[in-house]
Design a protein around this motif. Structure first.
Motif, mmCIF file in Angstrom:
data_model
loop_
_atom_site.group_PDB
_atom_site.id
_atom_site.type_symbol
_atom_site.label_atom_id
_atom_site.label_comp_id
_atom_site.label_asym_id
_atom_site.label_seq_id
_atom_site.Cartn_x
_atom_site.Cartn_y
_atom_site.Cartn_z
ATOM 1 N N TYR A 41 0.862 -1.180 0.000
ATOM 2 C CA TYR A 41 0.000 0.000 0.000
ATOM 3 C C TYR A 41 0.896 1.226 0.000
ATOM 4 C CZ TYR A 41 -3.156 -3.670 1.453
ATOM 5 O OH TYR A 41 -3.877 -4.838 1.517
ATOM 6 N N THR A 42 0.809 2.020 -1.062
ATOM 7 C CA THR A 42 1.658 3.198 -1.201
ATOM 8 C C THR A 42 0.808 4.450 -1.164
ATOM 9 O OG1 THR A 42 3.260 1.965 -2.532
ATOM 10 C CG2 THR A 42 3.320 4.365 -2.701
ATOM 11 N N VAL A 43 1.175 5.370 -0.289
ATOM 12 C CA VAL A 43 0.495 6.663 -0.228
ATOM 13 C C VAL A 43 1.538 7.770 -0.277
ATOM 14 C CG1 VAL A 43 -1.557 5.897 1.007
ATOM 15 C CG2 VAL A 43 0.408 6.668 2.294
ATOM 16 N N THR A 44 1.092 8.906 -0.789
ATOM 17 C CA THR A 44 1.897 10.117 -0.784
ATOM 18 C C THR A 44 1.236 11.068 0.193
ATOM 19 O OG1 THR A 44 2.521 9.764 -3.092
ATOM 20 C CG2 THR A 44 2.829 11.986 -2.183
ATOM 21 N N ILE A 45 1.949 11.416 1.243
ATOM 22 C CA ILE A 45 1.421 12.307 2.264
ATOM 23 C C ILE A 45 1.468 13.733 1.709
ATOM 24 C CG2 ILE A 45 1.632 13.059 4.671
ATOM 25 C CD1 ILE A 45 1.189 9.955 4.191
ATOM 26 N N VAL A 64 -4.126 13.557 8.539
ATOM 27 C CA VAL A 64 -3.924 13.613 7.088
ATOM 28 C C VAL A 64 -3.514 12.237 6.548
ATOM 29 C CG1 VAL A 64 -1.495 14.369 6.978
ATOM 30 C CG2 VAL A 64 -3.094 15.076 5.209
ATOM 31 N N ILE A 65 -2.735 11.469 7.316
ATOM 32 C CA ILE A 65 -2.383 10.111 6.891
ATOM 33 C C ILE A 65 -3.647 9.249 6.838
ATOM 34 C CG2 ILE A 65 -1.122 8.000 7.485
ATOM 35 C CD1 ILE A 65 0.961 9.864 8.869
ATOM 36 N N ALA A 66 -4.488 9.353 7.865
ATOM 37 C CA ALA A 66 -5.741 8.591 7.897
ATOM 38 C C ALA A 66 -6.612 8.938 6.691
ATOM 39 C CB ALA A 66 -6.484 8.849 9.206
ATOM 40 N N SER A 67 -6.668 10.210 6.336
ATOM 41 C CA SER A 67 -7.458 10.637 5.178
ATOM 42 C C SER A 67 -6.935 10.015 3.892
ATOM 43 C CB SER A 67 -7.447 12.157 5.050
ATOM 44 O OG SER A 67 -8.132 12.743 6.122
ATOM 45 N N GLU A 68 -5.617 9.986 3.725
ATOM 46 C CA GLU A 68 -5.014 9.404 2.516
ATOM 47 C C GLU A 68 -5.284 7.903 2.444
ATOM 48 O OE1 GLU A 68 -3.431 10.896 -0.209
ATOM 49 O OE2 GLU A 68 -4.368 12.610 0.776
ATOM 50 N N LEU A 69 -5.155 7.219 3.572
ATOM 51 C CA LEU A 69 -5.412 5.778 3.592
ATOM 52 C C LEU A 69 -6.878 5.483 3.278
ATOM 53 C CD1 LEU A 69 -3.302 4.895 6.740
ATOM 54 C CD2 LEU A 69 -2.750 4.288 4.362
ATOM 55 N N GLU A 70 -7.764 6.279 3.858
ATOM 56 C CA GLU A 70 -9.196 6.094 3.619
ATOM 57 C C GLU A 70 -9.556 6.410 2.165
ATOM 58 O OE1 GLU A 70 -13.419 7.958 5.163
ATOM 59 O OE2 GLU A 70 -11.699 8.023 6.506
ATOM 60 N N TYR A 71 -9.007 7.493 1.618
ATOM 61 C CA TYR A 71 -9.266 7.881 0.231
ATOM 62 C C TYR A 71 -8.872 6.754 -0.730
ATOM 63 C CZ TYR A 71 -8.843 10.285 -4.235
ATOM 64 O OH TYR A 71 -8.956 10.635 -5.561
ATOM 65 N N ASN A 72 -7.736 6.116 -0.449
ATOM 66 C CA ASN A 72 -7.245 5.023 -1.297
ATOM 67 C C ASN A 72 -7.882 3.681 -0.969
ATOM 68 O OD1 ASN A 72 -4.976 6.072 -3.107
ATOM 69 N ND2 ASN A 72 -4.516 7.017 -1.144
ATOM 70 N N GLN A 73 -8.752 3.669 0.042
ATOM 71 C CA GLN A 73 -9.445 2.456 0.482
ATOM 72 C C GLN A 73 -8.477 1.336 0.848
ATOM 73 O OE1 GLN A 73 -12.387 1.638 -2.580
ATOM 74 N NE2 GLN A 73 -13.699 3.273 -1.836
ATOM 75 N N PHE A 74 -7.376 1.713 1.513
ATOM 76 C CA PHE A 74 -6.402 0.740 1.976
ATOM 77 C C PHE A 74 -6.811 0.223 3.357
ATOM 78 C CE2 PHE A 74 -2.873 3.047 -0.573
ATOM 79 C CZ PHE A 74 -3.216 2.358 -1.718
ATOM 80 N N PRO A 75 -6.605 -1.065 3.618
ATOM 81 C CA PRO A 75 -6.966 -1.624 4.925
ATOM 82 C C PRO A 75 -5.875 -1.361 5.969
ATOM 83 C CG PRO A 75 -6.089 -3.364 3.561
ATOM 84 C CD PRO A 75 -6.118 -2.112 2.708
ATOM 85 N N VAL A 76 -5.546 -0.095 6.127
ATOM 86 C CA VAL A 76 -4.489 0.295 7.058
ATOM 87 C C VAL A 76 -5.068 1.321 8.022
ATOM 88 C CG1 VAL A 76 -2.181 1.290 7.306
ATOM 89 C CG2 VAL A 76 -2.734 -0.050 5.256
ATOM 90 N N ASP A 77 -4.904 1.064 9.313
ATOM 91 C CA ASP A 77 -5.297 2.019 10.347
ATOM 92 C C ASP A 77 -4.050 2.723 10.847
ATOM 93 O OD1 ASP A 77 -7.993 1.201 10.273
ATOM 94 O OD2 ASP A 77 -7.599 -0.411 11.707
ATOM 95 N N VAL A 78 -4.203 3.992 11.195
ATOM 96 C CA VAL A 78 -3.096 4.762 11.753
ATOM 97 C C VAL A 78 -3.563 5.402 13.050
ATOM 98 C CG1 VAL A 78 -3.626 6.827 10.362
ATOM 99 C CG2 VAL A 78 -1.315 6.512 11.276
ATOM 100 N N TYR A 79 -2.687 5.394 14.041
ATOM 101 C CA TYR A 79 -3.015 5.926 15.359
ATOM 102 C C TYR A 79 -1.901 6.845 15.838
ATOM 103 C CZ TYR A 79 -5.766 1.594 15.319
ATOM 104 O OH TYR A 79 -6.600 0.569 14.981
ATOM 105 N N LEU A 80 -2.257 7.713 16.775
ATOM 106 C CA LEU A 80 -1.253 8.496 17.488
ATOM 107 C C LEU A 80 -0.897 7.721 18.745
ATOM 108 C CD1 LEU A 80 0.395 11.101 17.844
ATOM 109 C CD2 LEU A 80 -1.580 12.061 19.045
#
Length: 117
Positions: A41-45, A64-80
Motif C-alpha cells: 500500500y503506497t500513499v503520498t502524504i 492527514v495520513i488517515a485521510s489518505e489511507l481512507e481515500y485510497n481504500q487501503f486496509p491500514v489504520d493509523v493511530y497516534l
C-alpha cells in the motif's frame, strides 16, 4: 524489516520517532509504503506543516495520513501513539485492518518520521 520496532499483540507497529510539536512534510519525505504478505500500500502524504499536541493527544499529521489511507481504500489504520522510554513522546502507529500482519514499512516518509529517535 521490522525487528527494530515494537509490535504489540494487536499487530500494531509502533514508530521510534517523536512527531511531537511541528513537523514539515515536503516532496522529499512524503512517500510511504506499507507491505503485507499479499499487497503493498503506497500513499503520498500531502506536503505541509503539521502540529501534534501531546497533552491533547491530537495530531494533524495522523489525521492527514488517515485521510489518505481512507481515500485510497487501503486496509491500514493509523493511530497516534504515546511512548514512555527515557522521555514521553508521540509516535505513529500502523495496523492492517484486514487481519494480516505488516511485513515491512519503508519510503522517505518512513525514514523521516517513523524510523528513529
Amino acid at each position: 524489516m521490522l525487528e527494530d520496532f515494537y509490535v504489540d499483540t494487536y499487530n500494531r507497529v509502533w514508530g521510534n520517532k517523536d512527531i511531537g510539536g511541528t513537523v514539515e512534510v515536503t516532496s522529499s519525505n512524503n512517500t510511504l509504503n506499507i507491505e503485507s504478505s499479499s499487497n503493498i500500500y503506497t500513499v503520498t502524504i500531502p506536503t505541509g506543516t503539521y502540529e501534534t499536541e501531546y497533552t491533547l493527544n491530537k495530531s494533524e499529521l495522523i489525521e492527514v495520513i488517515a485521510s489518505e489511507l481512507e481515500y485510497n481504500q487501503f486496509p491500514v489504520d493509523v493511530y497516534l501513539g504515546g511512548n514512555h522510554k527515557d522521555v514521553k513522546y508521540n509516535c505513529i502507529v500502523f495496523r492492517l485492518s484486514d487481519g494480516l500482519e505488516i511485513q515491512d514499512i519503508n519510503g522517505t516518509f518512513f525514514d523521516e518520521f517513523f524510523n528513529s529517535i
